[in-house]
Design a protein around this motif. Sequence first.
Motif, PDB file in Angstrom:
ATOM      1  N   ASN A 160       0.816  -1.219   0.000  1.00 28.92           N
ATOM      2  CA  ASN A 160       0.000   0.000   0.000  1.00 28.92           C
ATOM      3  C   ASN A 160       0.850   1.269   0.000  1.00 28.92           C
ATOM      4  O   ASN A 160       0.401   2.316   0.469  1.00 28.92           O
ATOM      5  N   GLY A 161       2.035   1.190  -0.532  1.00 28.72           N
ATOM      6  CA  GLY A 161       2.856   2.382  -0.676  1.00 28.72           C
ATOM      7  C   GLY A 161       3.482   2.847   0.629  1.00 28.72           C
ATOM      8  O   GLY A 161       3.524   2.122   1.632  1.00 28.72           O
ATOM      9  N   THR A 162       3.966   4.077   0.609  1.00 25.83           N
ATOM     10  CA  THR A 162       4.625   4.650   1.777  1.00 25.83           C
ATOM     11  C   THR A 162       3.750   5.712   2.430  1.00 25.83           C
ATOM     12  O   THR A 162       2.837   6.268   1.803  1.00 25.83           O
ATOM     13  N   LEU A 163       4.061   6.010   3.682  1.00 24.86           N
ATOM     14  CA  LEU A 163       3.344   7.063   4.393  1.00 24.86           C
ATOM     15  C   LEU A 163       3.540   8.405   3.696  1.00 24.86           C
ATOM     16  O   LEU A 163       2.614   9.218   3.631  1.00 24.86           O
ATOM     17  N   GLU A 164       4.721   8.642   3.165  1.00 23.63           N
ATOM     18  CA  GLU A 164       4.990   9.893   2.452  1.00 23.63           C
ATOM     19  C   GLU A 164       4.025  10.085   1.288  1.00 23.63           C
ATOM     20  O   GLU A 164       3.492  11.189   1.068  1.00 23.63           O
ATOM     21  N   GLN A 165       3.774   9.024   0.530  1.00 25.51           N
ATOM     22  CA  GLN A 165       2.868   9.122  -0.615  1.00 25.51           C
ATOM     23  C   GLN A 165       1.455   9.482  -0.183  1.00 25.51           C
ATOM     24  O   GLN A 165       0.780  10.291  -0.837  1.00 25.51           O
ATOM     25  N   TRP A 166       1.004   8.920   0.935  1.00 23.83           N
ATOM     26  CA  TRP A 166      -0.361   9.182   1.396  1.00 23.83           C
ATOM     27  C   TRP A 166      -0.488  10.544   2.078  1.00 23.83           C
ATOM     28  O   TRP A 166      -1.571  11.143   2.066  1.00 23.83           O
ATOM     29  N   LEU A 167       0.597  11.042   2.648  1.00 23.38           N
ATOM     30  CA  LEU A 167       0.537  12.357   3.299  1.00 23.38           C
ATOM     31  C   LEU A 167       0.686  13.498   2.315  1.00 23.38           C
ATOM     32  O   LEU A 167       0.035  14.545   2.452  1.00 23.38           O
ATOM     33  N   HIS A 168       1.547  13.316   1.321  1.00 24.76           N
ATOM     34  CA  HIS A 168       1.906  14.435   0.453  1.00 24.76           C
ATOM     35  C   HIS A 168       1.495  14.245  -1.001  1.00 24.76           C
ATOM     36  O   HIS A 168       1.713  15.149  -1.816  1.00 24.76           O
ATOM     37  N   GLY A 169       0.902  13.099  -1.317  1.00 31.33           N
ATOM     38  CA  GLY A 169       0.437  12.884  -2.683  1.00 31.33           C
ATOM     39  C   GLY A 169      -0.951  13.478  -2.899  1.00 31.33           C
ATOM     40  O   GLY A 169      -1.570  14.036  -1.992  1.00 31.33           O
ATOM     41  N   ASP A 170      -1.427  13.378  -4.117  1.00 33.35           N
ATOM     42  CA  ASP A 170      -2.763  13.897  -4.455  1.00 33.35           C
ATOM     43  C   ASP A 170      -3.804  12.850  -4.072  1.00 33.35           C
ATOM     44  O   ASP A 170      -4.023  11.873  -4.771  1.00 33.35           O
ATOM     45  N   VAL A 171      -4.475  13.071  -2.934  1.00 36.47           N
ATOM     46  CA  VAL A 171      -5.456  12.102  -2.442  1.00 36.47           C
ATOM     47  C   VAL A 171      -6.886  12.637  -2.516  1.00 36.47           C
ATOM     48  O   VAL A 171      -7.815  11.973  -2.062  1.00 36.47           O
ATOM     49  N   GLY A 172      -7.034  13.818  -3.068  1.00 35.37           N
ATOM     50  CA  GLY A 172      -8.385  14.375  -3.196  1.00 35.37           C
ATOM     51  C   GLY A 172      -8.698  15.403  -2.123  1.00 35.37           C
ATOM     52  O   GLY A 172      -7.824  15.890  -1.409  1.00 35.37           O
ATOM     53  N   THR A 173      -9.996  15.719  -2.002  1.00 33.85           N
ATOM     54  CA  THR A 173     -10.443  16.760  -1.069  1.00 33.85           C
ATOM     55  C   THR A 173     -10.183  16.367   0.374  1.00 33.85           C
ATOM     56  O   THR A 173      -9.780  17.199   1.196  1.00 33.85           O
TER      57      THR A 173
END
Length: 447
Positions: A204-217
């Motif tokens: 499920n990827g890295t924490l960095e991707q979920w914190l700083h990636g484009d996850v929507g509104t």
Amino acid sequence: MGGAALTLTAKTHLLGLRLYALIGISVTLLLALLLLVIFYFRSALRRQTRVKHASGMISFSMKEIVVGDLKRVGVEKAGDGGKACCSSGDASSSSSEVKAAEGEMRNIGWGRWYTLSELEEATSAFDRRNIIGEGGYGVVYRGVLPNLSVVAVKNLLNNKGQAEKEFKVEVEAIGKVRHKNLVGLLGYCAEAAKRMLVYEYVDNGTLEQWLHGDVGTFSPLTWDIRLKIAIGTAKGIAYLHEGLEPKVVHRDIKSSNILLDKQWNPKVSDFGLAKLLGPDSTFVTTRVMGTFGYVAPEYASTGMLNEASDVYSFGVLLMEIISGRNPVDYGRPVGEVNLVEWFKGMIGRRQGEEVLDPLIEVQPSPRALKRVLLICLRCIDSDAHMRPKMGQIVHMLEGDEFPFRTEQRLTRAGEINSSNACSTGTKRSPLTAHKSGDADEERQMCR
């Protein structure tokens, strides 16, 4: 026919044996000799194979990396023409070294040896489409083994021997470690100059991707999920510090090194910079390494490393989890570039609620938020001795009590007053409280 039979039954001059008996004995002796030759060559081939595999192993002596910079170990591999190439020391190995390597191979007790061809097949010849991570250390590929299990293959870049060092460190640091919040090392490959590590695949990827990636509104990382990630990460680091001997100082705690599975369980990864700290050592002096924004100030200025350095990095990571901000962001206004300074300033101005990531849809209760904010402050205390241990941090994150210290303040008349506005904690001297600047911030949050 009768004449032939008579001849075979005739007695010979050798011990009076009949001819057919003599022929039988001769054939038996020839067969025994042939079997003996075959056995000899098979034994020689086995010995050669064992030496070839053992020569690719590394020394597992923990003592070599307890103090100072990592020593390079003689990682050998049989090369062309039967010659062995060594990463350190003489080009040829003595028989005693080969025997020692064979012993290590027999006693390793974990993981497995992967050949380069196996990993090439698993990753489709290291196809770029299988890359799941990339950095200064090397490249991580998704791989599928013949039994259909999915793995992550870390191909270390051989920059001036750094690959060999990271290979040695990661194997020694977590080779035998099994913890649900630490990524599992399954095996390794060392052929010629190649150094690769095979890990469990976290999907499920890295924490960095979920914190700083484009996850929507709104971020899928709700407050409860973020707290779950923080607690799991703290447990993994606590195990490194308090559950192992020698203890392991990770030295590179950051969001990109926290892997997440589909249930948002975190796994601490990338032990290439780790250091081992023996029971009689309170710190190790080493070259300053890590990621800008996460490195503890006392380590950056002195090179003296211990568990408190990881605690500081975890405190920065916890701020990052809460705020959704990068530790250093030059795209923000002056005064907000450094996460730690901005965070402390917001708490000092009693604007703790405003540090929350705006992508969190449902905000936590004021009490829960204050508790976590204060844990952040304790982790980044400028006095490294006043930072809590990782086991204490786990307890504070999971518990309901406030992790405040009991302050002792000198009044103008010289009297000492104990302030117990919040729950019990670790006592600190008035000098230390004044020095760190945390006392007023903690007192304000109690109100």
